[in-house]
Design a protein around this motif. Structure first.
Motif, PDB file in Angstrom:
ATOM      1  N   THR A  42       4.057  10.248   2.148  1.00  9.22           N
ATOM      2  CA  THR A  42       3.929   9.310   3.270  1.00  9.22           C
ATOM      3  C   THR A  42       4.899   9.653   4.386  1.00  9.22           C
ATOM      4  O   THR A  42       4.542   9.617   5.575  1.00  9.22           O
ATOM      5  N   ALA A  43       6.132   9.992   4.018  1.00 13.24           N
ATOM      6  CA  ALA A  43       7.124  10.366   5.031  1.00 13.24           C
ATOM      7  C   ALA A  43       6.700  11.629   5.782  1.00 13.24           C
ATOM      8  O   ALA A  43       6.919  11.740   6.998  1.00 13.24           O
ATOM      9  N   THR A  69      -3.353   2.029  -4.242  1.00 14.29           N
ATOM     10  CA  THR A  69      -2.631   1.911  -2.984  1.00 14.29           C
ATOM     11  C   THR A  69      -1.738   3.119  -2.753  1.00 14.29           C
ATOM     12  O   THR A  69      -1.493   3.916  -3.663  1.00 14.29           O
ATOM     13  N   VAL A  70      -1.262   3.247  -1.543  1.00 11.70           N
ATOM     14  CA  VAL A  70      -0.515   4.429  -1.124  1.00 11.70           C
ATOM     15  C   VAL A  70       0.670   4.707  -2.037  1.00 11.70           C
ATOM     16  O   VAL A  70       0.839   5.830  -2.530  1.00 11.70           O
ATOM     17  N   ALA A 119       1.871  -0.232   6.503  1.00 12.38           N
ATOM     18  CA  ALA A 119       1.509   0.552   7.684  1.00 12.38           C
ATOM     19  C   ALA A 119       0.666   1.766   7.286  1.00 12.38           C
ATOM     20  O   ALA A 119      -0.358   2.061   7.900  1.00 12.38           O
ATOM     21  N   ALA A 120       1.112   2.474   6.238  1.00 12.75           N
ATOM     22  CA  ALA A 120       0.373   3.649   5.778  1.00 12.75           C
ATOM     23  C   ALA A 120      -1.033   3.266   5.321  1.00 12.75           C
ATOM     24  O   ALA A 120      -2.018   3.958   5.625  1.00 12.75           O
ATOM     25  N   ALA A 121      -1.145   2.158   4.584  1.00 11.61           N
ATOM     26  CA  ALA A 121      -2.452   1.708   4.105  1.00 11.61           C
ATOM     27  C   ALA A 121      -3.396   1.418   5.260  1.00 11.61           C
ATOM     28  O   ALA A 121      -4.588   1.748   5.202  1.00 11.61           O
ATOM     29  N   PRO A 124      -3.005  -1.181  13.051  1.00  7.34           N
ATOM     30  CA  PRO A 124      -1.808  -0.379  12.793  1.00  7.34           C
ATOM     31  C   PRO A 124      -0.992  -0.033  14.029  1.00  7.34           C
ATOM     32  O   PRO A 124       0.157   0.403  13.905  1.00  7.34           O
ATOM     33  N   GLY A 125      -1.554  -0.206  15.220  1.00 13.10           N
ATOM     34  CA  GLY A 125      -0.846   0.167  16.436  1.00 13.10           C
ATOM     35  C   GLY A 125      -1.076   1.619  16.801  1.00 13.10           C
ATOM     36  O   GLY A 125      -1.671   2.394  16.038  1.00 13.10           O
ATOM     37  N   GLU A 126      -0.582   1.990  17.970  1.00 10.91           N
ATOM     38  CA  GLU A 126      -0.855   3.316  18.514  1.00 10.91           C
ATOM     39  C   GLU A 126       0.386   4.199  18.607  1.00 10.91           C
ATOM     40  O   GLU A 126       0.349   5.251  19.231  1.00 10.91           O
TER      41      GLU A 126
END
Length: 401
Positions: free
Chosen positions: A91-92, A284-285, A322-324, A363-365
């Protein structure tokens, strides 16, 4: 670009979280969630002692190679501790790749498949009358899907029923004990959903979590009794170690089935998906090896009419949420996303760009995941031991919690 540092950060702003922050020689950073509820320090130690030394000097752009290196190179593969640690790294690295590209991660996954991510909230209360009020409050906020849990008459405590606004089952340093009765439960639950449908009509999407507590034939009986109320799913009806049990449930009810929040790899759910024994896969992630591996699971599921329904309780940090959302936004076979609001203290530790509006999360941009960890705030909330409860039948026999 090379990885120069990887920090494992444990913090407890109301509950324990484990976060991995990867730093590169060009100053670009990425964050990944490594939280494993009530086993947080096991993952923190796995990362610190066995994974972080392997990361230093690696190229952060080689996400797939790094995933394979950590998975195949471990020899003792799979399991929640290993896969949560791999998930944090993966994820990172996706966060870093998005920042380098100047794009939100969902764009790197193929772009939008929908305008927003439909989420479900948790309405829970001690009685039917009080849960109706909870459901009404979610409807007023725009939720289109709601998980419903109530107390069971005759039992002092019940999974999923909280004492406050923020549900946290890990409630003591050592496990507390609950008492369970399947007979009481099977008698009560249909009454709950009969009242909910009477009050809210046929179109509100309703869900219910059984939490692994039934045998296959008991779960089949529950599913059949709930058919008149058209649930979107019943979750975790039986322990998933015996996957053949889902075939028995399938033979007796058309109520949709969801499972998978405790799964770690695609092999845990391969038979359930390819035999079409479930309708929603809830991996899940953080518990299934990160964005890279979760996408593999969802791609397999898409071939067999199985949709996503990822776990999203507050035992996952805003980094995982956020990742999900980036995965949810991109995949073609999205179903639902669980969403439990974090405490204000958690939101301070993990500033994020995602937001809720009219039943959807966005999630936003921002480039990358759009979430970070404030390490100064995190340091103000030191780790404290917290265990999940255990469950016994009324005669004292250990049972699934």
């Amino acid at each position: 670009m090379r990885i120069t540092e990887a920090r494992v950060i444990v913090t407890c702003p109301g509950r324990n979280f484990v976060t991995l922050k990867i730093v590169t020689d060009e100053g670009v950073t990425g964050v990944g969630d490594a939280t494993l509820n009530s086993r947080e320090l096991a993952v923190a130690a796995y990362l610190t002692e066995h994974v972080v030394p392997l990361l230093i000097g690696r190229d952060p752009a080689r996400i797939e190679d790094t995933w394979q290196y950590l998975y195949r190179g471990a020899y003792w593969r799979r399991g929640p501790v290993t896969m949560s640690a791999i998930a944090a790294v993966d994820t990172a690295l996706w966060d870093i790749k998005g920042k380098v590209a100047g794009l939100p991660v969902y764009q790197l996954l193929g772009g939008r498949s929908r305008s927003g991510v439909t989420v479900y909230g948790h309405a829970n209360a001690s009685s039917i009358e009080s849960v109706l009020a909870e459901i009404s409050s979610y409807v007023d906020r725009g939720y289109q899907a709601i998980r419903v849990q109530t107390g069971i008459p005759g039992l002092e405590s019940t999974y999923g029923v909280s004492a406050g606004a923020h549900y946290e089952p890990a409630d003591a340093a050592l496990p507390t004990e609950n008492v369970w009765s399947t007979a009481h439960y099977l008698d009560h639950v249909p009454r709950v959903f009969a009242r909910v449908r009477e009050e809210f009509g046929p179109t509100l999407r309703l869900l219910h979590d059984v939490h692994h507590r039934l045998t296959p034939i008991e779960a089949a009986r529950l599913g059949r009794s709930l058919e008149p109320y058209a649930l979107t799913w019943i979750e975790d009806p039986v322990p998933a170690e015996l996957q053949e049990g889902f075939r028995l449930i399938r033979q007796h009810t058309t109520t949709p089935l969801a499972v998978g929040e405790v799964f770690n790899t695609i092999w845990d759910c391969q038979e359930l998906i390819t035999s079409q024994l479930i309708d929603y896969i809830r991996t899940t992630v953080v518990h299934a090896g990160g964005i890279t591996h979760l996408r593999r699971i969802f791609d397999l599921a898409a071939l067999y009419h199985v949709r996503s329904g990822s776990h999203g309780a507050t035992d996952l940090s805003p980094v995982c949420m956020a990742a999900a959302l980036h995965v949810d936004l991109a995949i073609p076979n999205f179903g639902l996303q669980e969403y439990m609001r974090h405490t204000p203290a958690t939101d301070e530790v993990f500033p994020h760009s995602y937001w809720f509006e009219d039943g959807y999360l966005h999630p936003g941009e921002e480039p990358g995941l759009g979430v970070d960890i404030d390490e100064e705030q995190a340091a103000r909330h030191p780790y404290r031991p917290a265990s999940l409860p255990v469950n016994r039948l009324q005669d004292g026999t250990m049972h699934n919690w």
